[in-house]
Write a protein that holds these residues in place. Sequence first.
Motif, PDB file in Angstrom:
ATOM      1  N   ARG A  67       0.814  -1.218   0.000  1.00  0.00           N
ATOM      2  CA  ARG A  67       0.000   0.000   0.000  1.00  0.00           C
ATOM      3  C   ARG A  67       0.847   1.267   0.000  1.00  0.00           C
ATOM      4  NH1 ARG A  67      -5.241  -1.540   1.320  1.00  0.00           N
ATOM      5  NH2 ARG A  67      -5.364  -3.693   2.078  1.00  0.00           N
ATOM      6  N   GLY A  68       2.135   1.144   0.300  1.00  0.00           N
ATOM      7  CA  GLY A  68       2.994   2.314   0.359  1.00  0.00           C
ATOM      8  C   GLY A  68       3.928   2.395  -0.834  1.00  0.00           C
ATOM      9  N   LEU A  69       5.225   2.239  -0.584  1.00  0.00           N
ATOM     10  CA  LEU A  69       6.219   2.350  -1.642  1.00  0.00           C
ATOM     11  C   LEU A  69       6.361   1.038  -2.404  1.00  0.00           C
ATOM     12  CD1 LEU A  69       8.982   4.398   0.222  1.00  0.00           C
ATOM     13  CD2 LEU A  69       7.129   5.249  -1.260  1.00  0.00           C
ATOM     14  N   MET A  70       6.569   1.146  -3.712  1.00  0.00           N
ATOM     15  CA  MET A  70       6.693  -0.012  -4.584  1.00  0.00           C
ATOM     16  C   MET A  70       8.106  -0.093  -5.146  1.00  0.00           C
ATOM     17  SD  MET A  70       3.186   0.576  -6.807  1.00  0.00           S
ATOM     18  CE  MET A  70       3.263  -1.001  -7.683  1.00  0.00           C
ATOM     19  N   ASP A  71       8.596  -1.313  -5.332  1.00  0.00           N
ATOM     20  CA  ASP A  71       9.807  -1.497  -6.123  1.00  0.00           C
ATOM     21  C   ASP A  71       9.479  -1.237  -7.585  1.00  0.00           C
ATOM     22  OD1 ASP A  71      11.494  -2.201  -4.026  1.00  0.00           O
ATOM     23  OD2 ASP A  71      10.873  -4.302  -4.108  1.00  0.00           O
ATOM     24  N   HIS A  72      10.498  -0.864  -8.362  1.00  0.00           N
ATOM     25  CA  HIS A  72      10.224  -0.557  -9.760  1.00  0.00           C
ATOM     26  C   HIS A  72       9.749  -1.783 -10.526  1.00  0.00           C
ATOM     27  CE1 HIS A  72      11.216   0.292 -14.049  1.00  0.00           C
ATOM     28  NE2 HIS A  72      10.518   1.372 -13.735  1.00  0.00           N
ATOM     29  N   ASP A  73      10.225  -2.984 -10.157  1.00  0.00           N
ATOM     30  CA  ASP A  73       9.743  -4.152 -10.877  1.00  0.00           C
ATOM     31  C   ASP A  73       8.254  -4.400 -10.606  1.00  0.00           C
ATOM     32  OD1 ASP A  73       9.984  -5.046  -8.284  1.00  0.00           O
ATOM     33  OD2 ASP A  73      11.042  -6.894  -8.786  1.00  0.00           O
ATOM     34  N   GLN A  74       7.756  -3.946  -9.464  1.00  0.00           N
ATOM     35  CA  GLN A  74       6.316  -4.012  -9.221  1.00  0.00           C
ATOM     36  C   GLN A  74       5.569  -3.012 -10.093  1.00  0.00           C
ATOM     37  OE1 GLN A  74       6.580  -3.327  -4.967  1.00  0.00           O
ATOM     38  NE2 GLN A  74       6.124  -5.486  -4.533  1.00  0.00           N
ATOM     39  N   VAL A  75       6.187  -1.874 -10.352  1.00  0.00           N
ATOM     40  CA  VAL A  75       5.585  -0.891 -11.250  1.00  0.00           C
ATOM     41  C   VAL A  75       5.470  -1.473 -12.660  1.00  0.00           C
ATOM     42  CG1 VAL A  75       5.824   1.405 -12.266  1.00  0.00           C
ATOM     43  CG2 VAL A  75       6.470   1.022  -9.874  1.00  0.00           C
ATOM     44  N   THR A  76       6.531  -2.115 -13.136  1.00  0.00           N
ATOM     45  CA  THR A  76       6.461  -2.715 -14.472  1.00  0.00           C
ATOM     46  C   THR A  76       5.436  -3.843 -14.511  1.00  0.00           C
ATOM     47  OG1 THR A  76       8.310  -4.221 -14.002  1.00  0.00           O
ATOM     48  CG2 THR A  76       8.846  -2.105 -15.014  1.00  0.00           C
ATOM     49  N   THR A  77       5.308  -4.592 -13.414  1.00  0.00           N
ATOM     50  CA  THR A  77       4.276  -5.636 -13.360  1.00  0.00           C
ATOM     51  C   THR A  77       2.887  -5.026 -13.471  1.00  0.00           C
ATOM     52  OG1 THR A  77       5.637  -7.126 -12.025  1.00  0.00           O
ATOM     53  CG2 THR A  77       3.261  -7.449 -11.920  1.00  0.00           C
ATOM     54  N   LEU A  78       2.659  -3.904 -12.798  1.00  0.00           N
ATOM     55  CA  LEU A  78       1.358  -3.236 -12.882  1.00  0.00           C
ATOM     56  C   LEU A  78       1.076  -2.783 -14.311  1.00  0.00           C
ATOM     57  CD1 LEU A  78      -1.172  -2.123 -11.566  1.00  0.00           C
ATOM     58  CD2 LEU A  78       0.135  -0.094 -10.885  1.00  0.00           C
ATOM     59  N   PHE A  79       2.064  -2.194 -14.984  1.00  0.00           N
ATOM     60  CA  PHE A  79       1.880  -1.804 -16.382  1.00  0.00           C
ATOM     61  C   PHE A  79       1.596  -3.037 -17.239  1.00  0.00           C
ATOM     62  CE2 PHE A  79       3.187   2.329 -15.194  1.00  0.00           C
ATOM     63  CZ  PHE A  79       2.996   3.188 -16.267  1.00  0.00           C
ATOM     64  N   HIS A  80       2.333  -4.117 -16.990  1.00  0.00           N
ATOM     65  CA  HIS A  80       2.143  -5.348 -17.753  1.00  0.00           C
ATOM     66  C   HIS A  80       0.704  -5.844 -17.637  1.00  0.00           C
ATOM     67  CE1 HIS A  80       3.320  -9.502 -19.113  1.00  0.00           C
ATOM     68  NE2 HIS A  80       2.227  -9.780 -18.415  1.00  0.00           N
ATOM     69  N   GLU A  81       0.240  -6.005 -16.418  1.00  0.00           N
ATOM     70  CA  GLU A  81      -1.104  -6.552 -16.233  1.00  0.00           C
ATOM     71  C   GLU A  81      -2.178  -5.606 -16.763  1.00  0.00           C
ATOM     72  OE1 GLU A  81      -1.448  -9.525 -15.570  1.00  0.00           O
ATOM     73  OE2 GLU A  81       0.514 -10.019 -14.746  1.00  0.00           O
ATOM     74  N   PHE A  82      -1.926  -4.305 -16.659  1.00  0.00           N
ATOM     75  CA  PHE A  82      -2.890  -3.344 -17.195  1.00  0.00           C
ATOM     76  C   PHE A  82      -2.978  -3.457 -18.714  1.00  0.00           C
ATOM     77  CE2 PHE A  82      -4.857   0.806 -18.008  1.00  0.00           C
ATOM     78  CZ  PHE A  82      -5.787   0.852 -16.978  1.00  0.00           C
ATOM     79  N   GLY A  83      -1.900  -3.917 -19.346  1.00  0.00           N
ATOM     80  CA  GLY A  83      -1.954  -4.157 -20.781  1.00  0.00           C
ATOM     81  C   GLY A  83      -3.008  -5.188 -21.144  1.00  0.00           C
ATOM     82  N   HIS A  84      -3.145  -6.244 -20.316  1.00  0.00           N
ATOM     83  CA  HIS A  84      -4.207  -7.226 -20.539  1.00  0.00           C
ATOM     84  C   HIS A  84      -5.582  -6.579 -20.390  1.00  0.00           C
ATOM     85  CE1 HIS A  84      -1.526 -10.617 -20.785  1.00  0.00           C
ATOM     86  NE2 HIS A  84      -1.078 -10.469 -19.558  1.00  0.00           N
ATOM     87  N   LEU A  85      -5.710  -5.742 -19.381  1.00  0.00           N
ATOM     88  CA  LEU A  85      -6.992  -5.095 -19.114  1.00  0.00           C
ATOM     89  C   LEU A  85      -7.396  -4.200 -20.286  1.00  0.00           C
ATOM     90  CD1 LEU A  85      -8.966  -5.130 -16.726  1.00  0.00           C
ATOM     91  CD2 LEU A  85      -7.852  -3.080 -15.855  1.00  0.00           C
ATOM     92  N   LEU A  86      -6.444  -3.445 -20.821  1.00  0.00           N
ATOM     93  CA  LEU A  86      -6.736  -2.600 -21.986  1.00  0.00           C
ATOM     94  C   LEU A  86      -7.140  -3.448 -23.196  1.00  0.00           C
ATOM     95  CD1 LEU A  86      -3.902   0.083 -21.824  1.00  0.00           C
ATOM     96  CD2 LEU A  86      -6.359   0.481 -21.550  1.00  0.00           C
ATOM     97  N   HIS A  87      -6.448  -4.560 -23.393  1.00  0.00           N
ATOM     98  CA  HIS A  87      -6.776  -5.450 -24.509  1.00  0.00           C
ATOM     99  C   HIS A  87      -8.214  -5.946 -24.364  1.00  0.00           C
ATOM    100  CE1 HIS A  87      -5.023  -8.867 -27.253  1.00  0.00           C
ATOM    101  NE2 HIS A  87      -5.997  -8.200 -27.823  1.00  0.00           N
TER     102      HIS A  87
END
Length: 645
Positions: A429-449
């Motif tokens: 809920r607080g600070l994220m590692d950058h690899d978690q940020v890329t994971t969020l972008f990745h999964e959001f790509g499925h959602l957009l599709h």
Amino acid sequence: MTFPEPLALPADDWIGWLDAHVDADLAASATALVALRTAPPRDALAVLELWNDSDAALGDADSITSLLSEVHPDAAVRERAESRQQDVAKARTARGQDAAVFAAVRDADATGLAADDSADADSAAARLHDRILRDYRRSGIDRDVATLARLAEIDERTTVLDQTFSRGIRDDVRSIRVAAEQLDGLPGDWIDAHPAGDDGLVEVTTDYPDYVPFRTYARDGDARRALVQQYLTRAWPENDAVLRELLALRDEKARLLGYDGWPDYDAEVKMIGSGPAIGDFIERLAEISGDAARRDFDELLARRRQDEPDATGLDAASNTYYSELLRRERFGVDAQEVRRYFDFTRVRAGLLDVTGRLFGLEYAPVADTTWHEDVASWDVLKDGERIGRIHLDLHPREGKYKHAAQFDLAAGIRDRRLPEGVLVCNFPRGLMDHDQVTTLFHEFGHLLHHVLGGDQRWARFSGVATEWDFVEAPSQMLEEWAWDADILRGFALDADGEPIPADLVRRMREADEFGTALYVRTQLFYSALSYELHRALPADITERLVELQGRYDLFGYVEGTHMHASFGHLGGYSSAYYTYQWSLVIAKDLFSAFDPSDLFAEEPASRYRDRVLAPGGRRDAADLVADFLGRPFDERAYGRWLAGE
């Protein structure tokens, strides 16, 4: 155009709502199939419309039961969703063996299907007709009664086993207890969130927000190893027996249908085409990644030997820690320094802003009733018109799905239903590692599709409905937007509001490029495990796992562990984990069409949106990619990435 309202979720009595919802969908499907069986011969378009009614209803019921079984906080609701999912699977199996329905589709006059399908210039109706007939062949419609009965038994049993396998992973949260001094190296906010218990010890669980930081930052090697051993033995030994039966049933089904084994059956409808081609693909990537992987491994091992002169290798208890240490020392990138720029709330807002600008979308917050207070919802608008709804369920809780994935809530069907999708992740809920940020972008790509591909006449082709070895490519490509310095400055801010420095992002990229081939080799181990377990049905799965890890992965096996018992992809992906690297080949090629100096350039983004995402499954994935690139995809961009160019 005015779309129907999104799906109305209940505020309470979820079991009653779920039963009513599933019952209505099963009844709607049955009504459509009765009409198909009993009506006189007709043109194929009319037959397909009835089939579409059945498809939409079964898909709707499948989506809601699958989602709720993984995310609802009430165990009774999760169990009821699993039970009703079995009812949906039985109905789908029965339809796949219904000779009268098959005859209606087969014998309908398909002349002029493409001409009648004026809304889909790419002949989606003709494609649907072909796919239905192919599915009937693959369900054994031409087999004898006894074989059909056995196939139905197998399908019912594998549904139960899939659920049991997933539940075993979801519910088995393990932990270790460590002394305060064993937290040395971990971020301050992580330590603050983990106070000691009455015994003076701190509990560290195998859930991602605990496991990933501890494995990455904790200096105490014994503590890291203890947690990794717990993580890699989740769902053991129960899931070993579940998996063994699942593998045997899949193999039996494939052979009853005339295939050489499950990988051949499964690969027939994918881009790769055949089981042996999977093995060939894995070997080809292993060959081209070998030298670079060995070079990076030797450098990592040398760094470990500075601390432990007698060390002979690295495994899951040491590789992430020393990778992080080497990146910090060699590239001046401290992940703990980086993470202070990635506050979860800002990252989520930045994700919506980036994808909105990129694809010409707006996100309107919705105060929607959902299954948990953590869930946040938005309507997705294009040109001021609502085209879908998304729900983000992004934090861990007891009984929830343990990984990161996009789930359908409703498939979009033109003029009938909005696409709705759900992102299910386990971020802090607080600070994220950058690899978690890329994971969020990745999964959001499925959602957009799912949303952008949701304006379809035929339910079969709605959303992420392409070949399964393509579905990761759009999400893998979207990760690139989480690495651009100009884009990150828009939402990657520290507590004082200062944006992440461009030089730091440059060094982050350089550090990330280190170990690329090592990452690929680990992925090839997972791919080979997925393929070989289904191809050879080994008597001792752990023994085969150890052998394959030694062959493909430069990181060693952790003694006493049984990673396959919690390898969730063996459920849905079965023998096809290779698809992550296959899709990555395509993703790197897709990204080559964008200008790295202007990732918001309108022309390639809108062309990609309209030619790759919006068609959903109406065309073969290879044709979608070729239409966007102006040529067939190839491995050149992937090779440059692997070489660090």
